[in-house]
Design an enzyme around this catalytic site. Structure first.
Site, mmCIF file in Angstrom:
data_model
loop_
_atom_site.group_PDB
_atom_site.id
_atom_site.type_symbol
_atom_site.label_atom_id
_atom_site.label_comp_id
_atom_site.label_asym_id
_atom_site.label_seq_id
_atom_site.Cartn_x
_atom_site.Cartn_y
_atom_site.Cartn_z
ATOM 1 N N HIS A 184 40.702 44.453 37.116
ATOM 2 C CA HIS A 184 39.946 43.469 36.336
ATOM 3 C C HIS A 184 38.581 43.162 36.914
ATOM 4 O O HIS A 184 37.975 42.143 36.613
ATOM 5 C CB HIS A 184 40.795 42.212 36.116
ATOM 6 C CG HIS A 184 41.701 42.386 34.938
ATOM 7 N ND1 HIS A 184 42.453 43.521 34.782
ATOM 8 C CD2 HIS A 184 41.943 41.623 33.850
ATOM 9 C CE1 HIS A 184 43.131 43.428 33.637
ATOM 10 N NE2 HIS A 184 42.838 42.292 33.055
ATOM 11 N N ASP A 243 41.874 30.990 36.289
ATOM 12 C CA ASP A 243 42.099 30.588 34.893
ATOM 13 C C ASP A 243 43.055 31.543 34.185
ATOM 14 O O ASP A 243 43.660 31.210 33.180
ATOM 15 C CB ASP A 243 40.774 30.602 34.113
ATOM 16 C CG ASP A 243 39.825 29.526 34.595
ATOM 17 O OD1 ASP A 243 40.283 28.610 35.300
ATOM 18 O OD2 ASP A 243 38.626 29.611 34.266
ATOM 19 N N GLU A 285 37.949 20.906 34.870
ATOM 20 C CA GLU A 285 36.949 21.946 34.578
ATOM 21 C C GLU A 285 36.008 21.414 33.492
ATOM 22 O O GLU A 285 36.042 20.232 33.156
ATOM 23 C CB GLU A 285 37.617 23.260 34.125
ATOM 24 C CG GLU A 285 38.199 24.077 35.266
ATOM 25 C CD GLU A 285 38.416 25.557 34.910
ATOM 26 O OE1 GLU A 285 37.944 26.013 33.850
ATOM 27 O OE2 GLU A 285 39.077 26.254 35.719
HETATM 28 C C1 LIG Z 1 40.002 37.313 32.058
HETATM 29 C C2 LIG Z 1 39.629 37.084 33.509
HETATM 30 C C3 LIG Z 1 39.630 35.792 34.008
HETATM 31 C C4 LIG Z 1 39.305 35.558 35.332
HETATM 32 N N1 LIG Z 1 39.325 34.282 35.799
HETATM 33 C C5 LIG Z 1 39.025 34.029 37.087
HETATM 34 C C6 LIG Z 1 39.057 32.709 37.591
HETATM 35 O O1 LIG Z 1 39.363 31.760 36.881
HETATM 36 N N2 LIG Z 1 38.753 32.512 38.899
HETATM 37 C C7 LIG Z 1 38.444 33.545 39.729
HETATM 38 O O2 LIG Z 1 38.214 33.305 40.902
HETATM 39 N N3 LIG Z 1 38.383 34.809 39.266
HETATM 40 C C8 LIG Z 1 38.656 35.059 37.962
HETATM 41 N N4 LIG Z 1 38.598 36.348 37.496
HETATM 42 C C9 LIG Z 1 38.072 37.396 38.384
HETATM 43 C C10 LIG Z 1 39.121 38.043 39.263
HETATM 44 O O3 LIG Z 1 39.284 37.264 40.425
HETATM 45 C C11 LIG Z 1 38.625 39.433 39.609
HETATM 46 O O4 LIG Z 1 38.681 40.195 38.442
HETATM 47 C C12 LIG Z 1 39.349 40.111 40.727
HETATM 48 O O5 LIG Z 1 38.726 41.361 40.893
HETATM 49 C C13 LIG Z 1 40.861 40.256 40.543
HETATM 50 O O6 LIG Z 1 41.223 41.293 39.696
HETATM 51 P P1 LIG Z 1 42.286 42.413 40.111
HETATM 52 O O7 LIG Z 1 43.459 41.767 40.733
HETATM 53 O O8 LIG Z 1 42.483 43.241 38.906
HETATM 54 O O9 LIG Z 1 41.546 43.194 41.256
HETATM 55 P P2 LIG Z 1 40.649 44.583 41.196
HETATM 56 O O10 LIG Z 1 39.631 44.355 40.184
HETATM 57 O O11 LIG Z 1 41.603 45.707 40.969
HETATM 58 O O12 LIG Z 1 40.084 44.601 42.642
HETATM 59 C C14 LIG Z 1 39.041 43.717 43.043
HETATM 60 C C15 LIG Z 1 38.465 44.152 44.404
HETATM 61 O O13 LIG Z 1 39.407 43.891 45.417
HETATM 62 C C16 LIG Z 1 39.858 45.101 46.011
HETATM 63 N N5 LIG Z 1 41.310 44.977 46.100
HETATM 64 C C17 LIG Z 1 42.224 44.977 45.100
HETATM 65 N N6 LIG Z 1 43.446 44.792 45.599
HETATM 66 C C18 LIG Z 1 43.307 44.679 46.922
HETATM 67 C C19 LIG Z 1 44.211 44.486 48.002
HETATM 68 N N7 LIG Z 1 45.520 44.367 47.800
HETATM 69 N N8 LIG Z 1 43.711 44.420 49.258
HETATM 70 C C20 LIG Z 1 42.392 44.532 49.492
HETATM 71 N N9 LIG Z 1 41.496 44.721 48.522
HETATM 72 C C21 LIG Z 1 41.945 44.796 47.252
HETATM 73 C C22 LIG Z 1 39.423 46.217 45.086
HETATM 74 O O14 LIG Z 1 39.199 47.423 45.783
HETATM 75 C C23 LIG Z 1 38.160 45.655 44.498
HETATM 76 O O15 LIG Z 1 37.088 45.833 45.371
HETATM 77 C C24 LIG Z 1 38.923 36.624 36.166
HETATM 78 C C25 LIG Z 1 38.907 37.923 35.664
HETATM 79 C C26 LIG Z 1 39.266 38.160 34.347
HETATM 80 C C27 LIG Z 1 39.235 39.545 33.830
#
Ligand SMILES: Cc1cc2nc3c(=O)[nH]c(=O)nc-3n(C[C@H](O)[C@H](O)[C@H](O)COP(=O)(O)OP(=O)(O)OC[C@H]3O[C@@H](n4cnc5c(N)ncnc54)[C@H](O)[C@@H]3O)c2cc1C
Ligand SMILES: *[C@@H]1O[C@H](CO)[C@@H](O)[C@H](O)[C@H]1NC(C)=O
Ligand SMILES: *[C@@H]1O[C@H](CO)[C@@H](O)[C@H](O)[C@H]1NC(C)=O
Ligand SMILES: *[C@@H]1O[C@H](CO)[C@@H](O)[C@H](O)[C@H]1NC(C)=O
Length: 522
Positions: free
Chosen positions: A99, A161, A272
């Site tokens: 994401h 969120d 918020e």
């Molecule tokens: C609809 C939506 C709502 C959101 N709302 C919020 C919010 O309210 N507050 C907020 O703070 N954020 C929010 N986010 C952002 C969210 O925190 C980021 O998208 C974050 O990247 C988490 O997504 P993911 O778990 O899919 O991680 P990825 O996108 O898959 O990874 C994010 C980063 O972390 C690294 N990574 C992933 N897993 C690990 C691991 N286990 N160890 C070390 N590194 C790792 C990846 O290599 C990459 O660099 C939102 C995102 C979306 C799409």
């Protein structure tokens, strides 16, 4: 800030041109990976799926995808790549739920580790003590953590969120939502981590043990290791929440009320707010499941295309204390200066409230509006500049908010541990301002170009007016930009990188440190 899109396309082009660039690993290297003894496996067929993310604006093909069957699979893979040294251009990206917005969980020509393969069985709630906690795999979705902890009447304290994000993914950024004013961001609610470093070592760390790595990894953008397990603090979960929205037409009253509420001792459980620009007509149906306190008055309320500010609040309760909740809510609301006819509320379960964005996701998916580009911009703005910022951005730059929500709410810096890698403005109170745009069309108002133009204007204004802004989920593409972002903290960040991932193997999609590698021609 020139679009990172270009950078992403340039990389793609390099890859497309083939073996001439150092980004492409050779067949020997890939077959040596195939020879590792693993519980899981490598695959090539899902490489295109792993080259996508929520941002939908960057697509970099990995050479292979690791589906780990155990933590030792991840360690063996990292150790192997580390042992290849500077001869190899291979990088490794942990992918949570993908994401990210701009390729942060991708690895051009490298290895993507599909963290979701390593979840489920290791999710364990420990409810015996005064300080209950859950041990969660790094690739576990927060929604699953919630489902599991609710079985014990418990839940984590600080959220995002949206819950279809992974534990490791949000802890690598910060994890901010309407509970952060009280509990701090998610990174402030972790007791221990298990991490595979960039050398392939499996390390348990906490504030007491290997604390430098522990704090480095929190908000560490995946730069120091792969989080394979996190120990997350829990609290008793409420059964129900009263969910409230009220409107303001005056920005000063809106933010003063928000700040008063986050400072108050007895206050709401979630605070918020968001900005509504140029929505004409009657506003009482802007979220159908909310009931207006005064239906007659509310139905007469017209927005007339003004800029309005919506304060969003919740108060937790259980069925036996609904009466107390009503009294407390009434007392708190009486101190606020919202437009009286615009009080809307609804009572929902804690789970329904926390998983609220998923309900929107389902609707958007049905309309084909979820898997579109998302040129989001997330800013942290110091309190002392928020009025100047609002005057320019909501008064001049933005003409409507129809391309997605605009979040705006304050948090208190004292709840953010300054030993983590998270970068925040240097002020006691700062605001999270999120421009969460969707770009469903190729041209005009709904396009990426339109949203990026507005984003760039906002960022340029912040820089020219010296607002003291920091970006959250920053999409920087050069080390110079990252140095400016980290400021005085860069030295620590760089030292930690050198200690835990000296060859810069991990999370190349953040574009902070280039992989140490010798060009093939040498
Ligand atoms: C609809 C939506 C709502 C959101 N709302 C919020 C919010 O309210 N507050 C907020 O703070 N954020 C929010 N986010 C952002 C969210 O925190 C980021 O998208 C974050 O990247 C988490 O997504 P993911 O778990 O899919 O991680 P990825 O996108 O898959 O990874 C994010 C980063 O972390 C690294 N990574 C992933 N897993 C690990 C691991 N286990 N160890 C070390 N590194 C790792 C990846 O290599 C990459 O660099 C939102 C995102 C979306 C799409
Ligand atoms: C921020 O929180 C700290 C610690 O809880 C408190 O002392 C301080 O008054 C708060 N600041 C504001 C402006 O609310
Ligand atoms: C507000 O939106 C309407 C269409 O919804 C548009 O015609 C009008 O120009 C907008 N107003 C401003 C100030 O941009
Ligand atoms: C972090 O905060 C503590 C106390 O809150 C303070 O003493 C220390 O100087 C801060 N460190 C940095 C690097 O800002």
């Amino acid at each position: 800030m020139k679009p990172s899109l270009e950078h992403c396309f340039k990389l793609l082009l390099l890859l497309a041109l083939g073996g001439v660039t150092m980004h492409v690993p050779d067949a020997d290297v890939l077959s040596s990976l195939g020879a590792l003894r693993l519980y899981g496996h490598f695959s090539f067929h899902d490489a295109t799926a792993m080259a996508r993310d929520f941002g939908n604006r960057c697509s970099l093909l990995p050479a292979t995808v690791l589906h780990p069957g155990s933590v030792s699979d991840i360690a063996a893979t990292v150790r192997h790549v580390f042992s290849l040294g500077e001869r190899s251009p291979l990088t490794i990206a942990a992918r949570g739920h993908g994401h990210s917005l701009m390729g942060q969980s991708q690895a051009a020509g490298g290895i993507v580790v599909r963290m979701e393969s390593l979840r489920g069985d290791r999710l364990q709630v420990h409810d015996g003590s005064m300080s209950p906690f859950v041990d969660a795999p790094g690739g576990e979705l927060w929604i699953n953590v919630l489902h599991e902890t609710l079985k014990y009447g418990l839940a984590p304290k600080s959220w995002t969120d949206y819950l279809h994000l992974t534990v490791g993914g949000t802890l690598s950024n910060a994890g901010v939502s309407g509970q952060a004013f009280r509990h701090g961001p998610q990174v402030s609610n972790v007791n221990q981590l298990e991490i595979v470093t960039g050398r392939g070592d499996v390390v348990t760390c906490s504030p007491e043990e290997n604390s430098d790595l522990f704090y480095a990894a929190l908000g560490g953008l995946g730069q120091f290791g792969i989080i394979t397990r996190a120990r997350i603090a829990l609290e008793p979960a409420p059964k129900m929440v009263r969910w409230i929205r009220v409107l303001y037409s005056d920005f000063a009253s809106f933010t003063e009320d928000q700040e008063m509420l986050i400072m108050a001792k007895n206050t709401f459980d979630y605070i918020e707010g968001f900005v509504i620009i140029n929505r004409t007509g009657i506003l009482n149906n802007w979220r159908t499941s909310f009931k207006p306190q005064d239906p007659v008055q509310a139905s007469r309320f017209q927005s007339d295309g003004r800029v309005l500010y919506c304060l969003e609040l919740t108060k937790n309760f259980n069925s036996n204390d609904a009466g107390t909740m009503e009294q407390e809510v009434t007392a708190l609301l009486s101190k606020l200066r919202y437009i009286r006819s615009t009080l809307f509320h609804t009572d929902v379960t804690y789970l329904e409230f926390l998983d609220r964005v998923h309900t929107s996701e389902v609707k958007l998916r049905a309309q084909g509006l979820w898997e579109v580009p998302h040129p989001w911009l997330n800013l942290l703005i110091p309190r002392s500049s928020i009025h100047r910022f609002a005057k320019e951005v909501f008064g001049k730059i933005l003409k409507d908010s129809n391309n997605g929500p605009i979040l705006l709410y304050p948090v208190n810096k004292s709840k953010w541990d300054n030993r983590t890698s998270v970068v925040i403005p240097d002020e006691e109170i700062f605001y999270l301002v999120g421009f969460l745009s969707s770009a469903p069309s190729l041209s005009g108002h709904g396009s990426v170009a339109h949203a990026m133009n507005l984003n760039n204007q906002i960022v340029e204004f912040c820089e020219e007016a010296d607002i003291g802004m920091k970006q959250y989920l920053a999409p920087y593409t050069t080390q110079q930009q990252w140095k400016a972002h980290f400021g005085a903290r860069w030295e620590t960040f760089e030292r930690r990188k050198h200690t835990y991932d000296p060859l810069a193997i991990l999370a190349p999609g953040q574009r902070i440190f280039p992989k140490a590698s010798l060009p093939l021609s040498l």
